[in-house]
Design a protein around this motif. Structure first.
Motif, PDB file in Angstrom:
ATOM      1  N   GLN A1116     -20.738   3.761  -2.062  1.00 44.07           N
ATOM      2  CA  GLN A1116     -21.281   3.230  -3.295  1.00 44.07           C
ATOM      3  C   GLN A1116     -22.169   4.276  -3.990  1.00 44.07           C
ATOM      4  OE1 GLN A1116     -19.868   0.935  -4.700  1.00 44.07           O
ATOM      5  NE2 GLN A1116     -20.929  -1.024  -4.400  1.00 44.07           N
ATOM      6  N   TYR A1117     -21.646   5.499  -4.087  1.00 41.42           N
ATOM      7  CA  TYR A1117     -22.365   6.538  -4.827  1.00 41.42           C
ATOM      8  C   TYR A1117     -21.604   6.838  -6.093  1.00 41.42           C
ATOM      9  CZ  TYR A1117     -24.833   7.036  -0.418  1.00 41.42           C
ATOM     10  OH  TYR A1117     -25.556   6.792   0.705  1.00 41.42           O
ATOM     11  N   SER A1118     -22.221   7.689  -6.882  1.00 38.41           N
ATOM     12  CA  SER A1118     -21.613   7.970  -8.188  1.00 38.41           C
ATOM     13  C   SER A1118     -20.269   8.643  -8.052  1.00 38.41           C
ATOM     14  CB  SER A1118     -22.567   8.814  -9.042  1.00 38.41           C
ATOM     15  OG  SER A1118     -22.834  10.039  -8.365  1.00 38.41           O
ATOM     16  N   ASN A1119     -20.102   9.523  -7.065  1.00 35.51           N
ATOM     17  CA  ASN A1119     -18.819  10.207  -6.909  1.00 35.51           C
ATOM     18  C   ASN A1119     -17.821   9.372  -6.122  1.00 35.51           C
ATOM     19  OD1 ASN A1119     -20.116  10.297  -4.486  1.00 35.51           O
ATOM     20  ND2 ASN A1119     -20.011  12.519  -4.218  1.00 35.51           N
ATOM     21  N   ARG A1120     -18.322   8.279  -5.443  1.00 35.39           N
ATOM     22  CA  ARG A1120     -17.440   7.384  -4.689  1.00 35.39           C
ATOM     23  C   ARG A1120     -16.485   8.166  -3.787  1.00 35.39           C
ATOM     24  NH1 ARG A1120     -15.787   2.096  -8.346  1.00 35.39           N
ATOM     25  NH2 ARG A1120     -17.930   1.381  -8.707  1.00 35.39           N
ATOM     26  N   ARG A1121     -17.012   8.706  -2.814  1.00 44.99           N
ATOM     27  CA  ARG A1121     -16.239   9.512  -1.872  1.00 44.99           C
ATOM     28  C   ARG A1121     -15.488   8.598  -0.917  1.00 44.99           C
ATOM     29  NH1 ARG A1121     -17.361  11.521   3.104  1.00 44.99           N
ATOM     30  NH2 ARG A1121     -19.476  10.698   2.977  1.00 44.99           N
ATOM     31  N   GLN A1122     -14.222   8.916  -0.697  1.00 44.91           N
ATOM     32  CA  GLN A1122     -13.400   8.109   0.201  1.00 44.91           C
ATOM     33  C   GLN A1122     -13.830   8.339   1.640  1.00 44.91           C
ATOM     34  OE1 GLN A1122      -9.230   9.105   0.691  1.00 44.91           O
ATOM     35  NE2 GLN A1122      -8.684   6.936   0.602  1.00 44.91           N
ATOM     36  N   ILE A1123     -14.002   7.195   2.320  1.00 47.55           N
ATOM     37  CA  ILE A1123     -14.403   7.294   3.723  1.00 47.55           C
ATOM     38  C   ILE A1123     -13.188   7.087   4.620  1.00 47.55           C
ATOM     39  CG2 ILE A1123     -15.867   6.304   5.523  1.00 47.55           C
ATOM     40  CD1 ILE A1123     -17.797   5.483   3.396  1.00 47.55           C
ATOM     41  N   THR A1124     -12.537   5.905   4.445  1.00 49.67           N
ATOM     42  CA  THR A1124     -11.370   5.582   5.279  1.00 49.67           C
ATOM     43  C   THR A1124     -10.245   5.103   4.388  1.00 49.67           C
ATOM     44  OG1 THR A1124     -12.136   3.329   5.631  1.00 49.67           O
ATOM     45  CG2 THR A1124     -12.792   4.963   7.277  1.00 49.67           C
ATOM     46  N   ARG A1125      -9.081   5.045   5.053  1.00 50.30           N
ATOM     47  CA  ARG A1125      -7.866   4.630   4.355  1.00 50.30           C
ATOM     48  C   ARG A1125      -7.057   3.781   5.332  1.00 50.30           C
ATOM     49  NH1 ARG A1125      -2.794   7.519   3.760  1.00 50.30           N
ATOM     50  NH2 ARG A1125      -1.693   6.941   1.833  1.00 50.30           N
ATOM     51  N   HIS A1126      -6.538   2.621   4.786  1.00 54.01           N
ATOM     52  CA  HIS A1126      -5.741   1.711   5.619  1.00 54.01           C
ATOM     53  C   HIS A1126      -4.431   1.443   4.909  1.00 54.01           C
ATOM     54  CE1 HIS A1126      -9.247   0.682   8.166  1.00 54.01           C
ATOM     55  NE2 HIS A1126      -9.934   0.866   7.024  1.00 54.01           N
ATOM     56  N   LEU A1127      -3.330   1.561   5.664  1.00 50.85           N
ATOM     57  CA  LEU A1127      -1.996   1.347   5.112  1.00 50.85           C
ATOM     58  C   LEU A1127      -1.408   0.063   5.692  1.00 50.85           C
ATOM     59  CD1 LEU A1127      -0.516   4.966   5.286  1.00 50.85           C
ATOM     60  CD2 LEU A1127      -1.575   3.817   3.335  1.00 50.85           C
ATOM     61  N   ALA A1128      -0.546  -0.579   4.872  1.00 51.90           N
ATOM     62  CA  ALA A1128       0.149  -1.786   5.324  1.00 51.90           C
ATOM     63  C   ALA A1128       1.582  -1.726   4.848  1.00 51.90           C
ATOM     64  CB  ALA A1128      -0.531  -3.037   4.787  1.00 51.90           C
ATOM     65  N   LEU A1129       2.523  -1.969   5.755  1.00 48.12           N
ATOM     66  CA  LEU A1129       3.948  -2.055   5.446  1.00 48.12           C
ATOM     67  C   LEU A1129       4.328  -3.539   5.504  1.00 48.12           C
ATOM     68  CD1 LEU A1129       6.705  -0.700   4.954  1.00 48.12           C
ATOM     69  CD2 LEU A1129       6.990  -0.577   7.424  1.00 48.12           C
ATOM     70  N   VAL A1130       4.570  -4.169   4.327  1.00 46.72           N
ATOM     71  CA  VAL A1130       4.847  -5.602   4.225  1.00 46.72           C
ATOM     72  C   VAL A1130       6.313  -5.785   3.857  1.00 46.72           C
ATOM     73  CG1 VAL A1130       4.243  -7.770   3.124  1.00 46.72           C
ATOM     74  CG2 VAL A1130       2.487  -6.040   3.497  1.00 46.72           C
ATOM     75  N   VAL A1131       7.046  -6.495   4.722  1.00 46.38           N
ATOM     76  CA  VAL A1131       8.464  -6.802   4.488  1.00 46.38           C
ATOM     77  C   VAL A1131       8.538  -8.274   4.060  1.00 46.38           C
ATOM     78  CG1 VAL A1131      10.764  -6.934   5.473  1.00 46.38           C
ATOM     79  CG2 VAL A1131       9.199  -5.097   6.171  1.00 46.38           C
ATOM     80  N   ILE A1132       9.056  -8.532   2.855  1.00 44.68           N
ATOM     81  CA  ILE A1132       9.155  -9.874   2.301  1.00 44.68           C
ATOM     82  C   ILE A1132      10.626 -10.266   2.280  1.00 44.68           C
ATOM     83  CG2 ILE A1132       8.688 -11.342   0.313  1.00 44.68           C
ATOM     84  CD1 ILE A1132       6.445  -9.424  -0.436  1.00 44.68           C
ATOM     85  N   SER A1133      10.981 -11.279   3.079  1.00 45.62           N
ATOM     86  CA  SER A1133      12.354 -11.786   3.132  1.00 45.62           C
ATOM     87  C   SER A1133      12.452 -13.013   2.229  1.00 45.62           C
ATOM     88  CB  SER A1133      12.741 -12.167   4.564  1.00 45.62           C
ATOM     89  OG  SER A1133      12.685 -11.023   5.412  1.00 45.62           O
ATOM     90  N   VAL A1134      13.389 -12.986   1.277  1.00 44.56           N
ATOM     91  CA  VAL A1134      13.574 -14.071   0.320  1.00 44.56           C
ATOM     92  C   VAL A1134      14.862 -14.802   0.681  1.00 44.56           C
ATOM     93  CG1 VAL A1134      13.737 -14.714  -2.088  1.00 44.56           C
ATOM     94  CG2 VAL A1134      12.401 -12.711  -1.439  1.00 44.56           C
ATOM     95  N   SER A1135      14.714 -16.148   0.904  1.00 44.42           N
ATOM     96  CA  SER A1135      15.878 -16.964   1.259  1.00 44.42           C
ATOM     97  C   SER A1135      16.723 -17.228   0.014  1.00 44.42           C
ATOM     98  CB  SER A1135      15.425 -18.274   1.892  1.00 44.42           C
ATOM     99  OG  SER A1135      16.525 -19.142   2.066  1.00 44.42           O
ATOM    100  N   ALA A1136      17.973 -17.575   0.240  1.00 41.49           N
ATOM    101  CA  ALA A1136      18.866 -17.894  -0.876  1.00 41.49           C
ATOM    102  C   ALA A1136      18.640 -19.312  -1.388  1.00 41.49           C
ATOM    103  CB  ALA A1136      20.320 -17.721  -0.438  1.00 41.49           C
ATOM    104  N   TYR A1137      17.805 -20.099  -0.706  1.00 38.54           N
ATOM    105  CA  TYR A1137      17.603 -21.494  -1.057  1.00 38.54           C
ATOM    106  C   TYR A1137      16.153 -21.715  -1.471  1.00 38.54           C
ATOM    107  CZ  TYR A1137      21.849 -21.512   1.759  1.00 38.54           C
ATOM    108  OH  TYR A1137      23.072 -21.237   2.264  1.00 38.54           O
ATOM    109  N   GLU A1138      15.972 -22.837  -2.172  1.00 38.38           N
ATOM    110  CA  GLU A1138      14.621 -23.161  -2.644  1.00 38.38           C
ATOM    111  C   GLU A1138      13.871 -24.012  -1.637  1.00 38.38           C
ATOM    112  OE1 GLU A1138      14.223 -24.128  -6.951  1.00 38.38           O
ATOM    113  OE2 GLU A1138      16.408 -24.283  -6.832  1.00 38.38           O
ATOM    114  N   PHE A1139      14.167 -23.888  -0.383  1.00 38.58           N
ATOM    115  CA  PHE A1139      13.482 -24.665   0.652  1.00 38.58           C
ATOM    116  C   PHE A1139      13.309 -23.810   1.885  1.00 38.58           C
ATOM    117  CE2 PHE A1139      18.001 -25.718   0.376  1.00 38.58           C
ATOM    118  CZ  PHE A1139      18.473 -25.359   1.622  1.00 38.58           C
TER     119      PHE A1139
END
Length: 1139
Positions: A1116-1139
Motif C-alpha cells: 500500500q505504497y505509492s509505487n505499489r510494489r508487487q509482493i506475491t503472485r497467485h495463478l489459477a487454472l479454471v476449467v469450466i464445463s458447460v452442459s448441453a442441457y439447461e439442467f
C-alpha cells in the motif's frame, strides 16, 4: 460458485479456493412470491389470464410453475369476493344466481349455502355436523351465516382480538383451466424421503371438521383456527362469530363491576352477592340474612352479612354449645325387653310408650325456641319474636307468626293524589293511577314474585315451592316475593331409616344391633333387612352359620334347646300392630277405626305411629280451650255473598240471604234463594177485561200482555169468534166467495184486497162472490206472450230461422235476441265476416314453449319444435333430444347432452378439433415450451399425456419432472489412483495434474463446498535463488460445471478469490484473466481484496472453457510494489442441457 482465500504471512501467502453450488429445484420461495403476485392481481379485480409473462425474478425452468401459481391464487381471490357477494345476496333475500364475472359460479354456491345457514341458525338447529358436509364452498358459507343468527354470548372480559383472515386452503381451490397436465408415472416404485405421517396435515385429513371457518396447519400434526374477515374467534378456539364494533366497555366503562356491550347499549351487571342499584351502574351488597336467602340453621346459628356473601356463626345458647341432657339409654324391662330411644317400657301394657322429652328437666331445647314432641323424639322450633319480623310484617301472638301489614287499610292516605289507588303487597304496597288500578282486575302489573288475586283485589306472594316453579336441587324455602334453596336434612327418612349428615342421605337402621327389635329371644332371632327386620325361628338358620343372634346379654348365644316353647306374637309400640305376613310392626290407621278418634268438627289425618286431628273446614283451633271453634265467615269477610245479599253465619259454614227487592212482576223465593216470575193472568192482577170480550190475558216474564182471542186453531169445530160475546162458536154455512159475519150473516170476500190472486201482469177486479183478472202488460222486442197469456217468453230466432247470420257463422240464441258467432279460430271482422285469428301474433310467447316456433294455420296454429327438440305429450310443448344417447359415436371421446344440443369434450391431454367432435392429442411439451417447459429435462409427448426423460448421465428425481446429475465420481475406482475425478453435468473426466518443478501439492487444501480443486504451492531448494526470486507463490487447478444458460438477467458468480493478511501490514490486490476469455463470456468483479469470477453473458454447451487467472498482491505504497503472485487454472464445463 467458488471462493479463494489468501492469508498473507510476513514471508509468504496461502490460497483457499471455494466454489458455489448451483441449486435448481427450490420451489417454496418462488411459489410464495408468485402466489402473492396473483393475490394482488385478483385484489385489483383484474383478469387472471391477462397476467403478463414472463415473471421477473423467476428462472426460466420455473416460469411455468410460477404462472400456474399466479392463476390459482388470483382465481381464489376472485372466488372469495364472489362468495362474499353471494352471502350478501342471501342476507338481503335476493335470488341466488351465477354471476358473469370471473369466479361467478361461487356466487350462487355461497348464496345457497348461506340461505340454508340462516334458516338453520334462526331455528337453533346447529351450525356444525359430526360427519356430514356439503363440500367447499357451501360448508363455510353455511356455518358463517348460521352462526350470525345464533344468540351471541359475550364473556365478562373483553373480546379476543380478531384474527387476521388466512387464505383458503389449496384443497378448496378448483384447478384453473387448463390445468398443467400430469406427467406419466414411471413403472418402478419411488422411495420418498419424507412421509406425511411424520408431519400429518390434520386440516386436509378432516376438512371442515376442526374449525368453523379456516384451518391452518402449523406442522407437527397440529393446527390453529382462524376466522374470515368480519368475524372473530371465540374462546373455544374453534367457533367464529360476527365481529361487532369496538367494545365500549373497554374504552368507557360506566359500570362498577360487570360491563357488557350488546351492540345496542352498554348494560351493567353485578357479581354474585350484589344487586344493581337504581342508577343501573353501581352494585350494592345483598343482605342475605335480612331477605332470608341464607342457609344457616336458625336453631343453632346466627346469620352475619358480609360484602357479597354471608357467614353462619354458632349461637351461644345453641344445642351444640349449651348443656344437653344425657343421651337416653334404651329402657329395659324386667323380662329383658329393650325399648328404642325415645320410648319407655310400660309394665302394665307390656309395650313401649313414647317419652315426652319436652317435659324433661333441664329443657332439651334452647331459649327462644319451642319444644314439639314427636313419636320417639322431639323437635326444637324457633319462636318468632316481635322484633324479628321483617319490614312490612307484624307479629301475631295468636298464631305465633309474622303476618303482612295492610298499609292500604290502616292508612288510606298513603298514596299521593297523582297515583291515588293503593294496592297492598306482601310486605309492602304499591300506588297506581286509576286507569291502571285494581278495578281493571288482570290489567294490574304485580312486581316479580307476586300475582294478582282477583277476589281480594290485591297482589299476593307466589309460593314458588308449592307451584313447582323453582330451580332448587335441594329443599325449596318460600320467601316473600322470592324463594331460596337450602341443602338441609329431610323432614323424615321413613320408618327404618336415619339421616346421615356426613353422607347426606338416608341410611338403613340395624334394629337388631341397636336392640330395637321385638323378637322372642327364646325362639327367634332378629335378621336385619333394608328398612326393617324380621324374626326368624332358630330352626330356619343355616347349620353352618357361625353368626349368633344378637342379645343384650354379654354371654354368647347357647345352642337351641331341643324342646322350644311355642313362638308368641311380639308386642309393638302404640300406634303399631304386628304383621304375621311381614313379621314386623306396621302402622295402624287410627282414622279408619269406629268410632273415630277425633271429634265431630275435626278431620282425622293418619301419621306414622299415630294420628292428627285437624279442624274441619269452617272451624279453627283455639289454643286456649284446645277445641275447634266455628269461624264466623261473615264477620271475618271470608264469604262470597253478593252485594245484594246478606251473610248469616251458621255452624261450620254460612248462608247468603237476599236483602234487596226483586222488582215489579217478581216474588223472592227464600228456599230457592232467587226471584220468581208472578203470573198476573192466573192471579187476576191484569186489566185485559176493560178491552172487551174479544181480548184475553197472556203472561210474560215479569209482566203480561192483552191479546185478541183466536178461534181458528181449535179442533172442536168452534172456529168462529162471536164478536158480541167473545165466544168461539160454530161458523155459519156460506157459499164460495162469501165468509161468515156476525149475527149469522155471510159477507162477500174481497179477494183482491186480501192479496191479488191474479198472475203477474194482470189486474184484479172484485165481483160479488168472485173476481176477474185483466191482462195489462206488453212484451218487449225479442219476446212474445205464452199460450196461456200469462207472461212473456223469449223468441228463439235460431230455431225459427229468423236470424240473418252468414253461412259460415253460428247462430247463438240470447234472452231477447241472438248473436252470430264464428267458428273456433276465427273472429268477426269489420264487415261482419269471419276472419282467421293469427294466434302466433296475438298470443306471442304464450301458446308455444320457448323451444318451439309458432306457425299460424286457418282457424288454428301449430308449434314446430326447434332443432334439438321434439314434440312431447302435449302438442304445444317440446322436449329435449338426448343426442348422446340416441346417436352412437357422435363424439370421439366424451359427449354431454345440453338443452337443445350436445357438447363434445375430450379427456385430459386432448383438445377438441375444429369439427367439434374429434379429439387431437395435445403436445404438452410444445405447448408449455415457451412458458418454461414442463420438465427440467427432456419432455417426450405421449398420447393424452407426456413424460419427462433424462439424457445419459442424469437420473429422474422423485417428482418425475426434474433430471438430476449423476455424480460418477462418488463411485470408487472411476479414475486411476494418480488421477482426480472431476464430475461434470452429465458426465465426468479423469485429470492427472502434476505440479511444475519447485511446486508441491498441498494435501491439506480443501474447498469449502467439497468441490475438487488442487493447490500447488512453491517449495524452493536451499540457496536456489532463481526459485526464491519467483513471485508466483501458488498455482490452483479448479473445475466448475454449469448447465446451458440461455437467458442471463444479471451476472452469475462462479468463483471467488480473496487474500487475507496475517499480521498488521497493509496491501492491495488486483485480479486479471490472462487467457481463455476471448469470447468475453466471463469477467471479474473486484471489491477491496476479493475478486469474483462471474459469468456475464449467456452460455451454451456442450463446451469447455479454460481460464488462466492471476491475483497480484501489492504493497500500500505509492509505487505499489508487487509482493506475491497467485495463478489459477479454471476449467469450466458447460452442459448441453439447461439442467
Amino acid at each position: 460458485m467458488g471462493h479463494w482465500t489468501t492469508r498473507l504471512p510476513l514471508i509468504g501467502l496461502s490460497l483457499l479456493f471455494l466454489t458455489d453450488v448451483y441449486v435448481v429445484g427450490d420451489f417454496e420461495q418462488p411459489l410464495s412470491h408468485c402466489c402473492n403476485l396473483g393475490v394482488k392481481w385478483g385484489v385489483e379485480n383484474l383478469q387472471c389470464a391477462a397476467f403478463p409473462a414472463p415473471v421477473v425474478g423467476i428462472r426460466n425452468e420455473q416460469q411455468a410453475i410460477c404462472l400456474s401459481a399466479v392463476h390459482i391464487c388470483c382465481l381464489r381471490k376472485h372466488r372469495e369476493r364472489q362468495c362474499e357477494l353471494g352471502k350478501q345476496s342471501a342476507r338481503a333475500d335476493r335470488e341466488c344466481s351465477v354471476n358473469r364475472d370471473l369466479g361467478g359460479e361461487t356466487h350462487k354456491d355461497c348464496c345457497e349455502g348461506c340461505k340454508l345457514g340462516l334458516v338453520a341458525g334462526s331455528m337453533s338447529m346447529g351450525c356444525t355436523f359430526r360427519a356430514f358436509q356439503f363440500g367447499a364452498p357451501w360448508d363455510d358459507a353455511y356455518r358463517s351465516c348460521c352462526q350470525q343468527t345464533l344468540p351471541q354470548v359475550f364473556p365478562d372480559s373483553s373480546f379476543p382480538n380478531p384474527r387476521i383472515p388466512s387464505t383458503t386452503s389449496r384443497t378448496q381451490i378448483p384447478p384453473f383451466l387448463p390445468p398443467p397436465p400430469t406427467p406419466a408415472l414411471p413403472k418402478f416404485p419411488i422411495d420418498e424421503p419424507n412421509s406425511i405421517e411424520d408431519d400429518e396435515d390434520l386440516c386436509a385429513r378432516f376438512p371442515g371438521e376442526l374449525c368453523a371457518h379456516v384451518c391452518v396447519p402449523t406442522g407437527g400434526s397440529s393446527y390453529r383456527c382462524e376466522c374470515r374477515e368480519g368475524f372473530q374467534l371465540l374462546a373455544d378456539g374453534k367457533s367464529c362469530q360476527q365481529a361487532t364494533q369496538y367494545d365500549r366497555c373497554s374504552t368507557d366503562n360506566p359500570c362498577s363491576q360487570k360491563c357488557t356491550d350488546t351492540g345496542l347499549a352498554v348494560e351493567c351487571s353485578c357479581h354474585s352477592g350484589y344487586q344493581l342499584a337504581s342508577d343501573e351502574k353501581t352494585c350494592t351488597d345483598v343482605d342475605e340474612c335480612f331477605i332470608g336467602a341464607d342457609n344457616c340453621d336458625v336453631l343453632l346459628q346466627i346469620c352475619i352479612n358480609q360484602p357479597g356473601s354471608f357467614a353462619c356463626i354458632d349461637r351461644k345458647d345453641s344445642p351444640n354449645t349449651g348443656p344437653r341432657p344425657a343421651a337416653q339409654q334404651p329402657d329395659v324391662g324386667n323380662d329383658g325387653r329393650a325399648c328404642p330411644r325415645g320410648f319407655k317400657f310400660n309394665a302394665e301394657s307390656r309395650v313401649c310408650d313414647d317419652v315426652n322429652e319436652c317435659d324433661s328437666q333441664p329443657p332439651v331445647c334452647p331459649a327462644q325456641t319451642l319444644c314439639q314432641n314427636t313419636i320417639g323424639s322431639y323437635t326444637c322450633a324457633r319462636k318468632p319474636q316481635l322484633e324479628e319480623c321483617p319490614l312490612g310484617f307484624r307479629f301475631n301472638s295468636q298464631i305465633q307468626t309474622c303476618i303482612d301489614i295492610d298499609e292500604c287499610k290502616e292508612n288510606p292516605a298513603t298514596c299521593p293524589k297523582t297515583r291515588p289507588v293503593c294496592i297492598n303487597l306482601q310486605g309492602s304496597y304499591t300506588c297506581q293511577s286509576r286507569n291502571e288500578s285494581s278495578l281493571l282486575g288482570p290489567s294490574v302489573t304485580c312486581p316479580a314474585g307476586y300475582k294478582f288475586n282477583t277476589a281480594q283485589q290485591t297482589c299476593e306472594d307466589i309460593d314458588e315451592c308449592a307451584e313447582g316453579i323453582h330451580n332448587c336441587s335441594g329443599t325449596c324455602v318460600n320467601a316473600v316475593g322470592t324463594f331460596r334453596c337450602v341443602d338441609r336434612e329431610p323432614v323424615s327418612c321413613g320408618l327404618g331409616f336415619r339421616y346421615d349428615a356426613e353422607k347426606r342421605e338416608c341410611q338403613d337402621i340395624d334394629e337388631c344391633v341397636e336392640a330395637r327389635d321385638y323378637c322372642n329371644k327364646e325362639s327367634e332371632t332378629c335378621v336385619n333387612e333394608r328398612g326393617g327386620y324380621r324374626c326368624a325361628p332358630y330352626n330356619e338358620l343355616p347349620q353352618s352359620s357361625s353368626s349368633a343372634a344378637p342379645s343384650l346379654l354379654p354371654t354368647t348365644t347357647p345352642a337351641p334347646p331341643t324342646n322350644r316353647p311355642p313362638a308368641r306374637t311380639p308386642s309393638c309400640p302404640r300406634g303399631y300392630v304386628f304383621s304375621e305376613e311381614s313379621r314386623r310392626c306396621v302402622d295402624v290407621n287410627e282414622c279408619t277405626s269406629e268410632p273415630g278418634p277425633c271429634r265431630g268438627n275435626q278431620q282425622c289425618e293418619n301419621t306414622v305411629g299415630s294420628y292428627v286431628c285437624r279442624c274441619a273446614i269452617g272451624y279453627r283451633f283455639n289454643t286456649a280451650t284446645q277445641f275447634c271453634e266455628d269461624i264466623n265467615e261473615c264477620l271475618l269477610d271470608y264469604h262470597d255473598c253478593l252485594s245484594s245479599q246478606r251473610c248469616d253465619n251458621t255452624i261450620g259454614s254460612y248462608t247468603c240471604f237476599r236483602t234487596t227487592s226483586c222488582g215489579t212482576g217478581y216474588t223472592y223465593n227464600s228456599q230457592k234463594s232467587r226471584c220468581e216470575d208472578d203470573d198476573e193472568c192466573e192471579s187476576g192482577a191484569n186489566d185485559c177485561a176493560v178491552l172487551g170480550p174479544l181480548y184475553q190475558c197472556r203472561n210474560t216474564e215479569g209482566s203480561f200482555r192483552c191479546e185478541r182471542k183466536r178461534c181458528t186453531d181449535r179442533t172442536d169445530g168452534l172456529t168462529h169468534l162471536d164478536e158480541e160475546t167473545g165466544h168461539c162458536v160454530q161458523p155459519p154455512q156460506c157459499a164460495d166467495g162469501f165468509e161468515p159475519a156476525p149475527r149469522g150473516r155471510c159477507n162477500d170476500i174481497d179477494e183482491c184486497a186480501r192479496g191479488s190472486p191474479c198472475p203477474r201482469g194482470h189486474q184484479c177486479t172484485n165481483t160479488v162472490g168472485s173476481f176477474t183478472c185483466v191482462n195489462t202488460q206488453k212484451c218487449d222486442p225479442g219476446y212474445e206472450m205464452n199460450s196461456a197469456g200469462t207472461q212473456c217468453q223469449d223468441i228463439d230466432e235460431c230455431a225459427k230461422s229468423t236470424h240473418d247470420c252468414k253461412r259460415n257463422q253460428l247462430c247463438q240464441n240470447r234472452p231477447g235476441g241472438y248473436v252470430c258467432a264464428c267458428q273456433p279460430g276465427y273472429t268477426i271482422g269489420a264487415n261482419r265476416e269471419c276472419e282467421d285469428i293469427d294466434e302466433c301474433t296475438r298470443f306471442a310467447g304464450q301458446i308455444c314453449s320457448p323451444n318451439s316456433q309458432c306457425a299460424n294455420t286457418p282457424g288454428s296454429y301449430r308449434c314446430d319444435c326447434k332443432a334439438g327438440f321434439r314434440s312431447g305429450a302435449d302438442p304445444r310443448s317440446c322436449v329435449d333430444i338426448d343426442e348422446c344417447t340416441e346417436t352412437a359415436r357422435l363424439c370421439q371421446q366424451n359427449c354431454a347432452n345440453t338443452w337443445g344440443s350436445y357438447q363434445c369434450s375430450c379427456q385430459s391431454g386432448y383438445t377438441l378439433a375444429p369439427d367439434n367432435r374429434s379429439c387431437h392429442d395435445v403436445d404438452e411439451c410444445e405447448l408449455y415450451k415457451e412458458r418454461g417447459g414442463l420438465c427440467i429435462g427432456l419432455c417426450v409427448n405421449e398420447p393424452g399425456s407426456y413424460s419427462c426423460q433424462c439424457p445419459e448421465g442424469y437420473r429422474l428425481a422423485s417428482d418425475n419432472r426434474t433430471c438430476q446429475d449423476i455424480d460418477e465420481c462418488a463411485r470408487p475406482g472411476v479414475c486411476r489412483a494418480e488421477e482426480s475425478c472431476l464430475n461434470t453435468k452429465g458426465g465426468y473426466y479423469c485429470n492427472a495434474i502434476v505440479c511444475p518443478p519447485n511446486y508441491v501439492r498441498d494435501t491439506e487444501h480443501r474447498n469449502q463446498r467439497n468441490q475438487e480443486s488442487i493447490l500447488c504451492k512453491k517449495q524452493c531448494q536451499l540457496r536456489d535463488t532463481r526459485c526464491l526470486s519467483n513471485t508466483t507463490q501458488t498455482i490452483t487447478y479448479q473445475h466448475i460445471a454449469v448447465p446451458t444458460i440461455k437467458r442471463l438477467e444479471k451476472p452469475m458468480v462462479l468463483s471467488r478469490m480473496q487474500a487475507v493478511a496475517v499480521g498488521s501490514w497493509s496491501y492491495h490486490t488486483s485480479f486479471e484473466i490472462l487467457e481463455g476469455n476471448e469470447a468475453g463470456l466471463f469477467g471479474i468483479a473486484q471489491n477491496q481484496n476479493t475478486g469474483a469470477l462471474q459469468l456475464v453473458r449467456p452460455i451454451r454447451g456442450p463446451n469447455r472453457y479454460t481460464l488462466y487467472m492471476e491475483m497480484s498482491v501489492l504493497t500500500q505504497y505509492s509505487n505499489r510494489r508487487q509482493i506475491t503472485r497467485h495463478l489459477a487454472l479454471v476449467v469450466i464445463s458447460v452442459s448441453a442441457y439447461e439442467f
